[in-house]
Scaffold this motif. Structure first.
Motif, short mmCIF file in Angstrom:
data_model
loop_
_atom_site.label_atom_id
_atom_site.label_comp_id
_atom_site.label_asym_id
_atom_site.label_seq_id
_atom_site.Cartn_x
_atom_site.Cartn_y
_atom_site.Cartn_z
N ALA A 1 0.91 -1.20 0.03
CA ALA A 1 -0.02 0.06 -0.04
C ALA A 1 0.90 1.36 0.06
N SER A 2 1.20 1.66 -1.16
CA SER A 2 2.25 2.90 -1.59
C SER A 2 1.48 4.29 -1.11
N PRO A 3 2.16 5.13 -0.71
CA PRO A 3 1.76 6.47 -0.68
C PRO A 3 1.11 7.01 -2.09
N VAL A 4 -0.02 7.68 -1.98
CA VAL A 4 -0.45 8.25 -3.25
C VAL A 4 -0.85 9.81 -3.08
N PRO A 5 -0.74 10.52 -4.15
CA PRO A 5 -1.51 12.00 -3.82
C PRO A 5 -2.88 11.96 -3.43
N HIS A 6 -3.29 13.11 -2.57
CA HIS A 6 -4.75 13.00 -2.23
C HIS A 6 -4.99 14.57 -1.93
N LYS A 7 -6.11 14.75 -2.69
CA LYS A 7 -6.77 15.89 -2.23
C LYS A 7 -7.47 16.19 -0.93
N ASN A 8 -7.21 16.98 -0.10
CA ASN A 8 -7.93 16.90 1.22
C ASN A 8 -8.73 18.24 0.93
N THR A 9 -10.08 18.03 1.27
CA THR A 9 -10.88 19.33 1.25
C THR A 9 -11.71 19.54 2.62
N GLN A 10 -11.27 18.59 3.67
CA GLN A 10 -11.80 18.98 4.99
C GLN A 10 -11.29 20.07 5.69
N TYR A 11 -9.89 20.27 5.38
CA TYR A 11 -9.35 21.72 6.19
C TYR A 11 -10.08 22.71 5.90
N HIS A 12 -10.30 23.05 4.45
CA HIS A 12 -10.92 24.29 3.94
C HIS A 12 -11.90 24.05 3.08
N SER A 13 -13.09 24.53 3.24
CA SER A 13 -14.40 24.36 2.23
C SER A 13 -13.96 24.80 0.85
N ASP A 14 -13.39 26.05 0.77
CA ASP A 14 -12.92 26.74 -0.65
C ASP A 14 -11.72 26.25 -1.25
N LYS A 15 -10.97 25.29 -0.36
CA LYS A 15 -9.61 25.25 -0.92
C LYS A 15 -9.21 23.57 -1.04
N ILE A 16 -8.52 23.56 -1.91
CA ILE A 16 -7.97 22.07 -2.15
C ILE A 16 -6.44 21.95 -1.48
N VAL A 17 -6.19 21.07 -0.48
CA VAL A 17 -5.01 20.90 0.15
C VAL A 17 -4.32 19.54 -0.40
N TYR A 18 -3.42 19.67 -1.19
CA TYR A 18 -2.67 18.61 -1.91
C TYR A 18 -1.73 17.99 -0.98
N GLU A 19 -1.85 16.74 -0.50
CA GLU A 19 -0.69 16.11 0.07
C GLU A 19 -0.62 14.56 -0.14
N CYS A 20 0.15 13.87 0.65
CA CYS A 20 0.45 12.65 0.22
C CYS A 20 -0.10 11.71 1.27
N ALA A 21 -0.96 10.90 1.17
CA ALA A 21 -1.72 9.88 1.85
C ALA A 21 -0.65 8.59 2.10
N VAL A 22 -0.46 8.19 3.24
CA VAL A 22 0.86 7.24 3.50
C VAL A 22 0.39 5.88 3.08
N GLY A 23 -0.73 5.63 2.66
CA GLY A 23 -1.20 4.27 2.51
C GLY A 23 -1.46 3.49 3.61
N SER A 24 -0.42 2.47 3.86
CA SER A 24 -0.46 1.79 5.06
C SER A 24 -0.06 2.42 6.22
N THR A 25 -0.76 2.66 7.30
CA THR A 25 -0.14 3.29 8.57
C THR A 25 0.94 2.34 9.05
#
Length: 398
Positions: A196-220
């Motif tokens: 389960a490799s890390p993949v790019p992730h669009k996080n919209t929970q921090y801000h409703s009007d903004k997309i925060v790009y981050e890397c999801a770690v995959g397997s914790t």
């Protein structure tokens, strides 16, 4: 539109849509939600793309991190180049040069890995950033761990009956230990990336009007094992350093340094046991370096012409030296203390100037200036300390 309460059915109020919804139809009773990557305009009549947020190279924080990373990399490269250029000198050879090269190389990779955390996340950067940093950092910690183990092994070898411990910490064993410890981290990273490799992730929970790009770690679990292995090696390094904190000053590390510097090894392949054995080995080693008489003569500076040059000292120079003598220094064989020389510098400077100039003109050093008192000082009162850890300071005439 919203119907007015208590009014006829034909009476309505115009109510703007909530955030994230729009209405672009006249007399519409419902609002339409914008797509996931869009947000409502201030007039709530159309959807606009959401703003994106990630650590960019153009931001002040990104610029500071990039500058620090490049500066650290440049410093490691310069130090590594200096070590390589002087790799045949005693100080580099006695400092376990191979592990020092690996340590500097791993530090350079650690600085470069920080650049993968800057910029818009991609699939390859998300997969590489944690794995590359984890392997590079484990290589760095492994070199420090092996260096500490070698110091402890040398201390044990200096004790009676502990000579056999050095055979487990030769160059091949040190290289193999670093390779095995680093390979374990590489295997952990490989299993993590495959499962389960890390993949790019669009996080919209921090801000409703903004997309925060981050890397999801995959397997914790994989990420936790990677960090846990780094913490384990770091803990072992700190533990060994804690055990080595009370090593005596004279734990025969100089013997190991001489053997590293000169490659002086006995014919039987074991370390020299005792000062007498080490002296015999050095006597057999240094005669191998033969210099022709003519080369020795040309290497020496030309002799001074006594008719044209006379070496002498001045009274003010002698007075200045006597005044700078430490009054707390112990007296030599002549019994003259530093306090006496300092307080009587004005009276003694004339006498010492005549003695020094006479000695230089006759090319004779008085025997009293060449003698010294040697007193063994053990660190404890045990019988073993008298022969293994005793220091032998020599006191010459001030």
């Amino acid at each position: 539109m919203a119907r007015k309460k208590g009014e006829p059915e034909c009476c309505f109020d115009c109510v703007p849509c909530s955030e994230g919804k729009i209405s672009n139809t006249t007399d519409s009773m419902e609002c339409t939600s914008c797509p996931e990557d869009f947000w409502s305009s201030p007039q709530r009549d159309h959807c606009v793309p959401k703003k994106t947020d990630f650590l960019s190279y153009h931001e002040p924080l990104g610029i500071c991190l990039t500058t620090t990373s490049l500066l650290g990399t440049f410093t490691c490269v310069v130090v590594l180049g200096i070590f390589i250029h002087h790799r045949s000198t005693p100080i580099v050879r006695a400092n376990n040069s191979e592990l020092s090269f690996q340590l500097l190389l791993s530090l350079k990779f650690c600085f470069l890995c920080s650049l993968l955390f800057i910029g818009r996340p991609r699939l390859w950067t998300c997969q590489l950033r944690h794995a590359a940093f984890g392997i590079s950092f484990v290589l760095c910690v492994s070199c420090i761990l092996v260096k500490t183990m070698v110091v402890l092994a040398v201390f044990r070898a200096s004790k009676p009956g502990g000579e056999s411990s050095l055979k487990w910490f030769g160059a091949v064993q040190q290289r193999g230990t670093v390779l095995v410890l680093t390979s374990v981290q590489a295997a952990i990273c490989t299993v993590w990336l495959v499962s389960a490799s890390p993949v790019p992730h669009k996080n919209t929970q921090y801000h409703s009007d903004k997309i925060v790009y981050e890397c999801a770690v995959g397997s914790t679990v994989g990420f936790a094992v990677l960090l846990g292995y780094i913490g384990l090696l770091a803990f072992l390094s700190c533990l060994l350093a804690f055990l080595a904190r009370n090593l005596p000053d004279s734990f025969n590390e100089a013997k190991l340094g001489i053997q590293h510097i000169t490659n002086c090894k006995p014919s039987n392949g074991t370390a020299a046991n005792g000062d007498a054995s080490l002296a015999e080995e050095l006597n057999c080693f240094f005669p191998r370096f033969k210099v022709k008489p003519e080369e020795l003569v040309t290497a020496l500076p030309p002799a001074l012409n006594n008719n044209n040059y006379t070496l002498s000292v001045q009274e003010n120079e002698v007075r200045r030296v006597l005044r700078a003598v430490n009054p707390k220094k112990a007296a030599g064989p002549d019994g003259v203390t530093g306090r006496f020389l300092k307080e009587c510098a004005e009276q003694l400077s004339k006498v010492f100037t005549k003695i020094f100039n006479l000695s230089l003109s006759k090319s004779i050093i008085p025997p009293c200036l060449k003698s010294a008192t040697i007193v063994p000082v053990p660190k404890s009162l045990s019988s073993e300390a008298l022969t293994t850890t005793a220091r032998s300071p020599s006191h010459q005439s001030l």
